[in-house]
Design a protein around this motif. Sequence first.
Motif, PDB file in Angstrom:
ATOM      1  N   VAL A 129      -8.888   9.326 -10.274  1.00 56.38           N
ATOM      2  CA  VAL A 129      -9.256   9.291  -8.856  1.00 56.38           C
ATOM      3  C   VAL A 129      -8.187  10.069  -8.085  1.00 56.38           C
ATOM      4  O   VAL A 129      -7.122   9.544  -7.752  1.00 56.38           O
ATOM      5  N   ASP A 130      -8.462  11.344  -7.833  1.00 57.13           N
ATOM      6  CA  ASP A 130      -7.508  12.229  -7.177  1.00 57.13           C
ATOM      7  C   ASP A 130      -8.262  13.253  -6.344  1.00 57.13           C
ATOM      8  O   ASP A 130      -9.444  13.059  -6.031  1.00 57.13           O
ATOM      9  N   GLU A 131      -7.609  14.355  -5.978  1.00 55.00           N
ATOM     10  CA  GLU A 131      -8.257  15.350  -5.137  1.00 55.00           C
ATOM     11  C   GLU A 131      -9.469  15.987  -5.807  1.00 55.00           C
ATOM     12  O   GLU A 131     -10.433  16.388  -5.132  1.00 55.00           O
ATOM     13  N   HIS A 132      -9.451  16.077  -7.159  1.00 56.33           N
ATOM     14  CA  HIS A 132     -10.602  16.637  -7.868  1.00 56.33           C
ATOM     15  C   HIS A 132     -11.774  15.663  -7.863  1.00 56.33           C
ATOM     16  O   HIS A 132     -12.936  16.091  -7.823  1.00 56.33           O
ATOM     17  N   PHE A 133     -11.480  14.373  -7.905  1.00 52.53           N
ATOM     18  CA  PHE A 133     -12.514  13.346  -7.761  1.00 52.53           C
ATOM     19  C   PHE A 133     -13.270  13.566  -6.446  1.00 52.53           C
ATOM     20  O   PHE A 133     -14.503  13.516  -6.393  1.00 52.53           O
ATOM     21  N   LEU A 134     -12.526  13.817  -5.373  1.00 58.71           N
ATOM     22  CA  LEU A 134     -13.144  14.038  -4.075  1.00 58.71           C
ATOM     23  C   LEU A 134     -13.933  15.351  -4.052  1.00 58.71           C
ATOM     24  O   LEU A 134     -15.071  15.400  -3.577  1.00 58.71           O
ATOM     25  N   LYS A 135     -13.321  16.399  -4.575  1.00 60.08           N
ATOM     26  CA  LYS A 135     -13.958  17.713  -4.577  1.00 60.08           C
ATOM     27  C   LYS A 135     -15.256  17.702  -5.374  1.00 60.08           C
ATOM     28  O   LYS A 135     -16.263  18.298  -4.954  1.00 60.08           O
ATOM     29  N   ASN A 136     -15.251  17.020  -6.519  1.00 60.43           N
ATOM     30  CA  ASN A 136     -16.444  16.976  -7.365  1.00 60.43           C
ATOM     31  C   ASN A 136     -17.603  16.236  -6.708  1.00 60.43           C
ATOM     32  O   ASN A 136     -18.749  16.350  -7.137  1.00 60.43           O
ATOM     33  N   ARG A 137     -17.300  15.461  -5.651  1.00 59.91           N
ATOM     34  CA  ARG A 137     -18.342  14.708  -4.938  1.00 59.91           C
ATOM     35  C   ARG A 137     -18.558  15.236  -3.522  1.00 59.91           C
ATOM     36  O   ARG A 137     -19.244  14.592  -2.723  1.00 59.91           O
ATOM     37  N   ASN A 138     -17.956  16.392  -3.239  1.00 56.63           N
ATOM     38  CA  ASN A 138     -18.074  17.015  -1.916  1.00 56.63           C
ATOM     39  C   ASN A 138     -17.632  16.059  -0.809  1.00 56.63           C
ATOM     40  O   ASN A 138     -18.250  16.002   0.270  1.00 56.63           O
ATOM     41  N   LEU A 139     -16.569  15.321  -1.073  1.00 59.99           N
ATOM     42  CA  LEU A 139     -16.015  14.403  -0.086  1.00 59.99           C
ATOM     43  C   LEU A 139     -14.829  15.053   0.621  1.00 59.99           C
ATOM     44  O   LEU A 139     -14.107  15.860   0.021  1.00 59.99           O
ATOM     45  N   PRO A 140     -14.593  14.713   1.875  1.00 59.09           N
ATOM     46  CA  PRO A 140     -13.443  15.265   2.597  1.00 59.09           C
ATOM     47  C   PRO A 140     -12.138  14.843   1.939  1.00 59.09           C
ATOM     48  O   PRO A 140     -12.045  13.741   1.384  1.00 59.09           O
ATOM     49  N   GLU A 141     -11.148  15.722   2.005  1.00 63.90           N
ATOM     50  CA  GLU A 141      -9.839  15.341   1.478  1.00 63.90           C
ATOM     51  C   GLU A 141      -9.277  14.173   2.277  1.00 63.90           C
ATOM     52  O   GLU A 141      -9.601  13.981   3.449  1.00 63.90           O
ATOM     53  N   GLY A 142      -8.442  13.392   1.620  1.00 62.68           N
ATOM     54  CA  GLY A 142      -7.796  12.263   2.267  1.00 62.68           C
ATOM     55  C   GLY A 142      -6.868  11.596   1.279  1.00 62.68           C
ATOM     56  O   GLY A 142      -7.017  11.764   0.060  1.00 62.68           O
ATOM     57  N   PRO A 143      -5.885  10.860   1.770  1.00 63.84           N
ATOM     58  CA  PRO A 143      -4.933  10.221   0.862  1.00 63.84           C
ATOM     59  C   PRO A 143      -5.605   9.193  -0.039  1.00 63.84           C
ATOM     60  O   PRO A 143      -6.570   8.530   0.350  1.00 63.84           O
ATOM     61  N   ILE A 144      -5.071   9.085  -1.249  1.00 68.67           N
ATOM     62  CA  ILE A 144      -5.572   8.133  -2.238  1.00 68.67           C
ATOM     63  C   ILE A 144      -4.397   7.311  -2.739  1.00 68.67           C
ATOM     64  O   ILE A 144      -3.338   7.848  -3.069  1.00 68.67           O
ATOM     65  N   TYR A 145      -4.593   6.007  -2.815  1.00 71.59           N
ATOM     66  CA  TYR A 145      -3.557   5.092  -3.280  1.00 71.59           C
ATOM     67  C   TYR A 145      -4.096   4.239  -4.419  1.00 71.59           C
ATOM     68  O   TYR A 145      -5.222   3.742  -4.352  1.00 71.59           O
ATOM     69  N   TYR A 146      -3.276   4.068  -5.456  1.00 77.12           N
ATOM     70  CA  TYR A 146      -3.610   3.153  -6.532  1.00 77.12           C
ATOM     71  C   TYR A 146      -2.924   1.813  -6.280  1.00 77.12           C
ATOM     72  O   TYR A 146      -1.738   1.774  -5.908  1.00 77.12           O
ATOM     73  N   ALA A 147      -3.636   0.737  -6.480  1.00 73.93           N
ATOM     74  CA  ALA A 147      -3.048  -0.604  -6.442  1.00 73.93           C
ATOM     75  C   ALA A 147      -2.426  -0.859  -7.806  1.00 73.93           C
ATOM     76  O   ALA A 147      -3.130  -1.006  -8.802  1.00 73.93           O
ATOM     77  N   VAL A 148      -1.100  -0.886  -7.862  1.00 69.90           N
ATOM     78  CA  VAL A 148      -0.415  -0.910  -9.156  1.00 69.90           C
ATOM     79  C   VAL A 148       0.129  -2.278  -9.552  1.00 69.90           C
ATOM     80  O   VAL A 148       0.557  -2.467 -10.689  1.00 69.90           O
ATOM     81  N   ASN A 149       0.157  -3.224  -8.613  1.00 68.24           N
ATOM     82  CA  ASN A 149       0.566  -4.581  -8.994  1.00 68.24           C
ATOM     83  C   ASN A 149       0.042  -5.587  -7.961  1.00 68.24           C
ATOM     84  O   ASN A 149      -0.655  -5.216  -7.013  1.00 68.24           O
ATOM     85  N   GLY A 150       0.389  -6.845  -8.154  1.00 66.08           N
ATOM     86  CA  GLY A 150      -0.145  -7.922  -7.337  1.00 66.08           C
ATOM     87  C   GLY A 150       0.256  -7.889  -5.884  1.00 66.08           C
ATOM     88  O   GLY A 150      -0.266  -8.680  -5.082  1.00 66.08           O
ATOM     89  N   ASP A 151       1.167  -7.010  -5.500  1.00 64.27           N
ATOM     90  CA  ASP A 151       1.527  -6.889  -4.091  1.00 64.27           C
ATOM     91  C   ASP A 151       0.465  -6.146  -3.286  1.00 64.27           C
ATOM     92  O   ASP A 151       0.533  -6.107  -2.052  1.00 64.27           O
ATOM     93  N   ALA A 152      -0.505  -5.555  -3.968  1.00 70.60           N
ATOM     94  CA  ALA A 152      -1.587  -4.841  -3.273  1.00 70.60           C
ATOM     95  C   ALA A 152      -2.676  -5.837  -2.870  1.00 70.60           C
ATOM     96  O   ALA A 152      -3.856  -5.672  -3.179  1.00 70.60           O
TER      97      ALA A 152
END
Length: 362
Positions: A129-152
């Motif tokens: 799930v990155d900029e290519h994920f967005l491009k492949n779906r014709n979605l506008p660019e935007g920041p992407i964050y992964y939830a990496v532990n229980g603090d999310a």
Amino acid sequence: MSTQTLPVYRLYIHPKDIIELRRDIWNDAPVTGKLTVGKKKMDIDLVFRGSHIREFEKKSYHIAFYNPPIYRQAKEIHLNAEYKDPSIIRNKLSLDFFSDIGCLSPSSRYVFLNVNGKDEGVYLELESVDEHFLKNRNLPEGPIYYAVNGDANFSLMSDIDQKVKAALDYGYERKFGKPADDLFLEELIISINTIPRASFEKEIGKLLNVEQYLIWLAGVVLTQNYDGFVHNYALYRNSETKLFEILPWDYDATWGRDLHGRWMEHDYVPVEGFNSLTARLLDVPAFRKRYKGLLQEFLQKQFTVEYLAPKIETLVSSIRPYLLKDPYKKERTEVFDREPEFIYSFIRERSRFIHDQMSQLD
């Protein structure tokens, strides 16, 4: 039913680099390697991936392409061993289910991995799930964050040590975007926790795609991913709508089993789910009513044995022949063969449980 031919990935890693990888499985410094798929040969960087799954005998890999830099419209992929899932299909089944109900979800496919001439078996290739994920779906660019532990957990309090977080973005890793984008994430989290109850319905809609979140919530609750409320998701901020959207990630602990592959009671996750954002959204009568309507719709259409059985049978038939060459799974084909009925039983029991709990959403 005809079986599907899986792509064969032939990976070469210098023996000294394998020793280095296994010397410290938690080291995220990549080593170089070569990946051959058919007649296509690529230079890559790779490292073991995951948290607890790094300790398993059958390793999972994160692969980044650098010559060529892009392969199949991606700059990187994840190869998941699905080691603890006796069916090997839960992750893909879940991600496809989310897509079917209208939630952004990474694509995936099965491959057969060979490392230095030795068969490593069936793997699930996951789209990053990155900029290519967005491009492949014709979605506008935007920041992407992964939830990496229980603090999310969308809270000001840590889910790990129950203390006030030192930073609002604890629990997240920026996958794409600029440091300045972190302000949007911080604004979302502080707003979730400080907007007065009387104005929450109106104000949260300026920051979050509420409809999309409720669809995601229904998917997490139905598939029963216990960790999915504070982990196992990604956030994307659409630069056109200015709204955050949420995506599923790593869904092997679903459909009646936990992350260790053990049986999980069908009533383990309540119909109202968890986390601070979910609690605040379901405190709004209009959102609560909409969430109930989505659950009813999905229970009638997509979350049924009739709808899911053909998909499950297709997945099982595509990988069953390859398990006989998988050194980690070939002795457990009898367990694999029983898993579809296990999943069908879970769907029936989970569906009845959700139906029975629906009155709590009134």
